[in-house]
Design a protein around this motif. Structure first.
Motif, short mmCIF file in Angstrom:
data_model
loop_
_atom_site.label_atom_id
_atom_site.label_comp_id
_atom_site.label_asym_id
_atom_site.label_seq_id
_atom_site.Cartn_x
_atom_site.Cartn_y
_atom_site.Cartn_z
N ARG A 1 -30.25 30.95 -29.67
CA ARG A 1 -29.42 31.63 -31.50
C ARG A 1 -30.45 32.27 -32.06
O ARG A 1 -30.42 33.03 -32.79
CB ARG A 1 -29.50 30.12 -31.76
N TYR A 2 -31.74 32.04 -31.17
CA TYR A 2 -33.08 33.18 -32.59
C TYR A 2 -32.96 34.91 -32.35
O TYR A 2 -33.82 34.69 -31.99
CB TYR A 2 -34.36 31.89 -32.83
N LEU A 3 -32.20 34.59 -30.21
CA LEU A 3 -31.68 35.39 -29.98
C LEU A 3 -31.26 36.88 -29.91
O LEU A 3 -31.13 37.25 -28.50
CB LEU A 3 -33.42 35.87 -29.09
N TYR A 4 -30.54 36.40 -30.80
CA TYR A 4 -29.62 37.48 -31.13
C TYR A 4 -27.98 36.77 -30.57
O TYR A 4 -27.32 37.14 -30.65
CB TYR A 4 -28.86 38.99 -30.96
N GLY A 5 -28.86 34.91 -29.96
CA GLY A 5 -27.45 34.42 -29.40
C GLY A 5 -26.98 34.85 -27.69
O GLY A 5 -25.61 34.18 -27.90
N PRO A 6 -27.73 35.16 -26.62
CA PRO A 6 -26.50 35.18 -25.26
C PRO A 6 -26.65 33.96 -24.83
O PRO A 6 -26.69 33.21 -25.59
CB PRO A 6 -27.64 35.76 -25.35
N ASP A 7 -25.57 34.11 -24.15
CA ASP A 7 -25.89 32.91 -23.75
C ASP A 7 -27.04 32.77 -22.24
O ASP A 7 -27.06 31.55 -21.77
CB ASP A 7 -24.56 33.01 -22.22
N GLY A 8 -27.79 33.89 -22.44
CA GLY A 8 -29.20 33.90 -21.48
C GLY A 8 -29.91 34.47 -21.00
O GLY A 8 -28.76 36.40 -21.07
N TYR A 9 -30.52 35.45 -19.71
CA TYR A 9 -31.23 36.18 -19.80
C TYR A 9 -31.35 37.02 -18.04
O TYR A 9 -31.78 35.61 -17.40
CB TYR A 9 -32.47 36.84 -19.87
N VAL A 10 -30.75 38.28 -17.63
CA VAL A 10 -31.76 37.88 -16.24
C VAL A 10 -32.14 38.81 -16.02
O VAL A 10 -32.53 39.65 -17.12
CB VAL A 10 -29.65 38.42 -15.45
N ARG A 11 -32.53 39.48 -14.89
CA ARG A 11 -33.69 40.34 -14.95
C ARG A 11 -33.15 41.96 -14.96
O ARG A 11 -31.66 42.19 -14.55
CB ARG A 11 -34.65 40.47 -13.43
N SER A 12 -33.75 42.95 -15.60
CA SER A 12 -32.67 43.51 -15.77
C SER A 12 -32.75 44.86 -14.19
O SER A 12 -33.67 44.49 -13.44
CB SER A 12 -33.05 44.73 -16.75
N ASP A 13 -32.04 45.77 -14.29
CA ASP A 13 -31.00 46.28 -12.88
C ASP A 13 -30.58 48.06 -13.63
O ASP A 13 -30.18 48.07 -14.42
CB ASP A 13 -29.82 45.86 -12.00
N SER A 14 -31.90 48.49 -13.40
CA SER A 14 -32.13 49.75 -13.77
C SER A 14 -31.07 50.55 -14.12
O SER A 14 -30.10 51.81 -13.91
CB SER A 14 -33.44 50.88 -13.48
N ALA A 15 -30.14 50.46 -12.71
CA ALA A 15 -29.38 51.23 -11.53
C ALA A 15 -27.75 51.32 -12.23
O ALA A 15 -27.14 51.38 -13.01
CB ALA A 15 -29.12 50.44 -10.55
N ALA A 16 -27.52 49.64 -13.42
CA ALA A 16 -26.88 49.43 -13.79
C ALA A 16 -26.48 50.04 -14.84
O ALA A 16 -25.16 50.06 -15.73
CB ALA A 16 -27.11 47.74 -14.57
#
Length: 289
Positions: free
Chosen positions: A259-274
């Motif tokens: 909730r201190y980081l804009y409230g996402p449900d979590g994080y995954v490693r980024s895929d640049s192609a996305a």
């Protein structure tokens, strides 16, 4: 791939001033830039809450500050005033082309690493379609925001109401850039403008009473989620430790800190192609060459 001259000037002219001044590093530390998607005063409190935890996990001091907008965050990375920044997909692809920014992590909301932009209006406004906004005033979040400007505006293009961003002023009464999702939504909810372009979740930044009084009339195609990016040249070991710490926020015992980081449900490693679709959109509207 290059940023066009107009976009480069927009990025270069943005002040790197912040609402909380970053400290100049005399030793190894991480400096995080946060964009003002919500009330900056609340965000400052959130930053203080999360940077202490990150420092204990990463093993170096962590400092955070709020930039004026996305462009200022890019400039902070370029100038070395920030090592890492939280950022939208469109500013990322511009920063990638302009300064070689590196994607690290993508946000996950409701089990998906994507979301949409919407056009919000008040329920009592009598506005039921995009065409009803001809001659009306609209607030967008930021001129280089994907969900807070480019993707919602693209819906007016699809509807045949405008040809592109340069034609927006001829369709609307006035176009405002409010500086963030919450600011744009508040302007609409309080009747200062007739509509707001913002993230599909931006209504959650309103009070419960305001949420009941607003609705949305169009939704964009899916957009890759906001992400966390690094300046080129950041120490690889420090970068890896930061990524590992952020991924530990997905653990049940740490999830409340999201909730201190804009409230996402979590994080995954980024895929640049996305982010290829965002790059295509940026080229289509003249932001990338």
């Amino acid at each position: 791939m290059h940023v066009n001259r107009r976009t480069a000037l927009l990025l270069a002219s943005a002040s790197a001033m912040s609402l909380a001044t970053p400290l100049t590093a005399q030793d190894v530390r991480l400096r995080l830039a946060f964009i003002p998607q919500e009330n900056p005063e609340k965000l400052l409190g959130d930053i203080e809450a999360i940077t202490g935890w990150l420092a204990s996990e990463v093993g170096v001091p962590v400092e955070g500050f709020v930039t004026i907008d996305h462009a200022a965050a890019v400039e902070a990375l370029r100038n070395g005033d920030a090592d890492i920044s939280f950022m939208g997909a469109l500013p990322f692809v511009l920063a990638e082309a302009e300064i070689g920014a590196v994607p690290l992590l993508s946000e996950v909301y409701r089990d998906a690493p994507s979301y949409t932009g919407r056009i919000f209006v008040r329920r009592d406004s009598g506005i039921g379609s995009l065409a009803d906004l001809r001659g009306r005033n609209i607030a967008f979040a930021d001129p280089i925001s994907e969900s807070g400007y480019l993707y919602p505006l693209a819906e007016f293009v699809k509807a045949g109401l405008i040809e592109g961003p340069t034609a927006a002023d001829a369709f609307f009464g006035r176009v405002f850039f409010a500086g963030g999702y919450q600011q744009a939504m508040q302007a609409m909810a309080e009747g200062l403008v007739d509509a707001a372009g913002a993230s599909q979740y931006a209504d959650l930044l309103l009070t419960p009473r305001q949420q009941a009084e607003v609705t949305w009339i169009v939704e964009s195609e899916p957009i890759p989620s906001h992400l966390v990016i690094a300046r080129p040249g950041l120490d690889a070991g420090l970068q890896d430790r930061f990524i590992d710490a952020m991924l530990r926020l997905n653990a049940p015992e740490n999830r409340k800190k999201l909730r201190y980081l804009y409230g996402p449900d979590g994080y995954v490693r980024s895929d640049s192609a996305a982010y290829d679709g965002v790059r295509d959109m940026a080229r289509r509207y003249g932001l990338l060459e």
